[in-house]
Design an enzyme around this catalytic site. Structure first.
Site, PDB file in Angstrom:
ATOM      1  CG  PHE A 100     -18.385 -48.613  24.346  1.00  9.43           C
ATOM      2  CD1 PHE A 100     -18.056 -49.851  23.634  1.00  9.43           C
ATOM      3  CD2 PHE A 100     -19.226 -47.705  23.526  1.00  9.43           C
ATOM      4  CE1 PHE A 100     -18.709 -50.110  22.529  1.00  9.43           C
ATOM      5  CE2 PHE A 100     -19.635 -48.201  22.289  1.00  9.43           C
ATOM      6  CZ  PHE A 100     -19.556 -49.232  21.656  1.00  9.43           C
ATOM      7  CE1 TYR A 146      -8.943 -47.794  17.885  1.00 10.28           C
ATOM      8  CE2 TYR A 146      -8.627 -49.797  19.418  1.00 10.28           C
ATOM      9  CZ  TYR A 146      -8.837 -49.100  18.092  1.00 10.28           C
ATOM     10  OH  TYR A 146      -7.995 -49.705  17.214  1.00 10.28           O
ATOM     11  CB  SER A 201     -13.433 -58.659  27.602  1.00 12.68           C
ATOM     12  OG  SER A 201     -12.248 -59.336  27.337  1.00 12.68           O
ATOM     13  CB  ALA A 202     -12.068 -62.831  24.562  1.00 14.80           C
ATOM     14  NE  ARG A 217       0.669 -57.489  29.896  1.00 17.38           N
ATOM     15  CZ  ARG A 217       0.193 -56.562  28.993  1.00 17.38           C
ATOM     16  NH1 ARG A 217       0.487 -55.461  28.983  1.00 17.38           N
ATOM     17  NH2 ARG A 217      -0.512 -57.318  28.076  1.00 17.38           N
ATOM     18  CE  LYS A 269     -15.252 -54.810  29.868  1.00 15.29           C
ATOM     19  NZ  LYS A 269     -16.318 -53.555  29.398  1.00 15.29           N
ATOM     20  CE1 TYR A 328     -11.645 -54.613  30.486  1.00 16.74           C
ATOM     21  CE2 TYR A 328     -10.694 -56.614  29.826  1.00 16.74           C
ATOM     22  CZ  TYR A 328     -11.617 -55.424  29.622  1.00 16.74           C
ATOM     23  OH  TYR A 328     -12.190 -55.189  28.306  1.00 16.74           O
ATOM     24  CG  LEU A 383       1.184 -55.818  20.035  1.00 20.12           C
ATOM     25  CD1 LEU A 383       2.597 -55.855  20.882  1.00 20.12           C
ATOM     26  CD2 LEU A 383       0.906 -56.939  19.477  1.00 20.12           C
ATOM     27  CE  LYS A 409      -8.959 -49.130  26.409  1.00 21.61           C
ATOM     28  NZ  LYS A 409      -9.189 -48.655  24.835  1.00 21.61           N
ATOM     29  CG  ASN A 417      -2.058 -50.342  30.296  1.00 19.75           C
ATOM     30  OD1 ASN A 417      -1.241 -50.849  30.827  1.00 19.75           O
ATOM     31  ND2 ASN A 417      -2.542 -49.169  30.251  1.00 19.75           N
ATOM     32  CG  ASP A 475     -15.581 -40.675  27.692  1.00 22.72           C
ATOM     33  OD1 ASP A 475     -14.561 -40.543  28.634  1.00 22.72           O
ATOM     34  OD2 ASP A 475     -15.601 -41.567  26.690  1.00 22.72           O
TER      35      ASP A 475
END
Length: 387
Positions: free
Chosen positions: A125, A49, A169-170, A340, A199, A195, A246, A129, A244, A69
């Site tokens: 990447f 993505y 990632s945050a 979750r 990171k 996850y 939203l 994830k 997974n 990939d």
């Protein structure tokens, strides 16, 4: 040359009316930036993505791209077939993507690629994830994300390629101690899921690598929640199996692939009780990687630096549902469920540093995110797979 051609009228006419126009049409010669082609970027997870949208930006800005990939989360007609996402990237850009079906844990295959091509930099990447899934199968995440990344870095060093943009990632910030989150926020403290830990661990590995070898240059991009699709509607988020994240779940409900959305958690300390996130349009995020690459390639850049990529604005799950319903004209059925495991109540960015040092800021709002997602989903109701 022209003085000689003037003595031969027919030859002059052929060159003047034939060869020169053909040269401009085919771009045999030009000063256009798009034709410079002076950097080759290896993009791991390039068919995914974020990867595919970043490849679009790279190709549109003069870079040559080699994408690898393992097809774990993208659609292809066969193991030896170029993924559909990259075929569409080529359609969007009019450029060619060199592709290899390779897992980053395959040291020998990676080494062959580095020896076959003159690679200048890497954008990394490739990773599993999904937050929820990582809680269920942590060993798989540690093996793929950490061991795979370590193998990639070793092969890079062996082949003298020491410049990297890392897709972080945050989640490395764990449960936020303050909002909005700046890059000064502690990392690795209370990471709520495997996850996020992967990171964080990879970031730490890269910091140690930079400390050990001054030739390494690394930009860590901590981005928040990518959503949306390319404005053409040709590429977008197409998760394998049940989504997974939203936005793809909402869009699949809207297009009729799913009956309803399950909203995990309605008792958070947020305005409507649902989780709040900083959603960023995928095309803005892709541009951020381009800006990071430019920063890293600046001769004055040294060692490593981390940047947040976000909008600085948080939206709740129910706000996103409402916005998507307005953009699509479809009713989005949903049900409330328990929290979750691994999720936090609210998380949104302060992206001032990226604005000041990368000359980057998000330009697309929630309406653009929903509009472009819906264009992608209604045009491709089954994603990249042929209906």
């Amino acid at each position: 040359m022209l003085s000689t051609l003037y003595k031969f009228p027919f030859a002059f006419a052929i060159v003047y009316y034939g060869v020169i126009p053909l040269g401009y049409l085919t771009k045999w010669w030009t000063t256009d930036d798009k034709m410079k082609g002076n950097s080759t970027i290896l993009v791991t997870g390039g068919a995914g993505y974020v990867g595919s949208h970043t490849v679009v930006e790279l190709l549109n800005n003069n870079y040559s791209v080699i994408a690898i990939d393992n097809l774990v989360n993208c659609y292809s007609n066969g193991q030896n077939e170029k993924p559909e996402s990259l075929k569409r990237v080529e359609k969007i850009t009019g450029e060619t993507v060199t592709f290899y079906n390779v897992d980053i844990r395959d040291r020998e295959a990676l080494d062959k690629i580095f020896k076959l091509h003159k690679i200048d930099s890497v954008i990394h990447f490739a990773a599993l994830k999904a937050v929820g899934e990582s809680v269920q199968i942590p060993l798989t995440y540690y093996q793929n994300n950490i061991a795979g990344s370590s193998t990639l870095f070793e092969v890079m060093a062996k082949n003298g390629v020491k410049s990297l943009v890392f897709s972080s990632s945050a989640t490395v910030y764990g449960n936020p101690q303050f909002l909005p989150i700046t890059e000064e926020h502690p990392t690795g403290q209370g990471c709520t899921n495997p996850y996020g830990k992967t990171k964080y661990f990879v970031e730490e590995i890269l910091k140690d690598v930079c400390a050990s070898d001054a030739d390494w240059k690394v930009v860590l991009l901590r981005y928040f929640n990518p959503v949306g699709a390319h404005e053409s509607g040709l590429i977008g988020e197409d998760p394998s199996g049940v989504p997974n994240n939203l936005m793809p779940y909402i869009s699949q409900v809207a297009v009729g692939r799913r009956e309803k959305l399950t909203v995990f958690g309605s008792d958070y300390r947020t305005p409507d009780g649902t989780g709040v996130r900083d959603y960023i349009h995928i095309s803005d995020l892709a541009v951020g990687h381009l800006k990071a690459l430019e920063k890293m390639l600046d001769p004055s850049f040294a060692s490593w630096k981390a940047y947040n990529l976000g909008t600085g604005r948080g939206y709740s799950v129910l706000e996103m549902v409402k916005a998507f319903a307005e953009a699509s004209g479809k009713q989005i059925k949903y049900e409330l469920a328990a929290r979750r495991e691994g999720d936090v109540a609210a998380c949104y960015a302060d992206a001032t540093l990226a604005k000041n040092e990368l000359n980057w800021t998000a330009t697309r709002d929630i309406k653009d995110m929903c509009k472009d997602t819906w264009k992608w989903q209604k045009t491709n109701p089954k994603g990249f797979q042929k209906s």
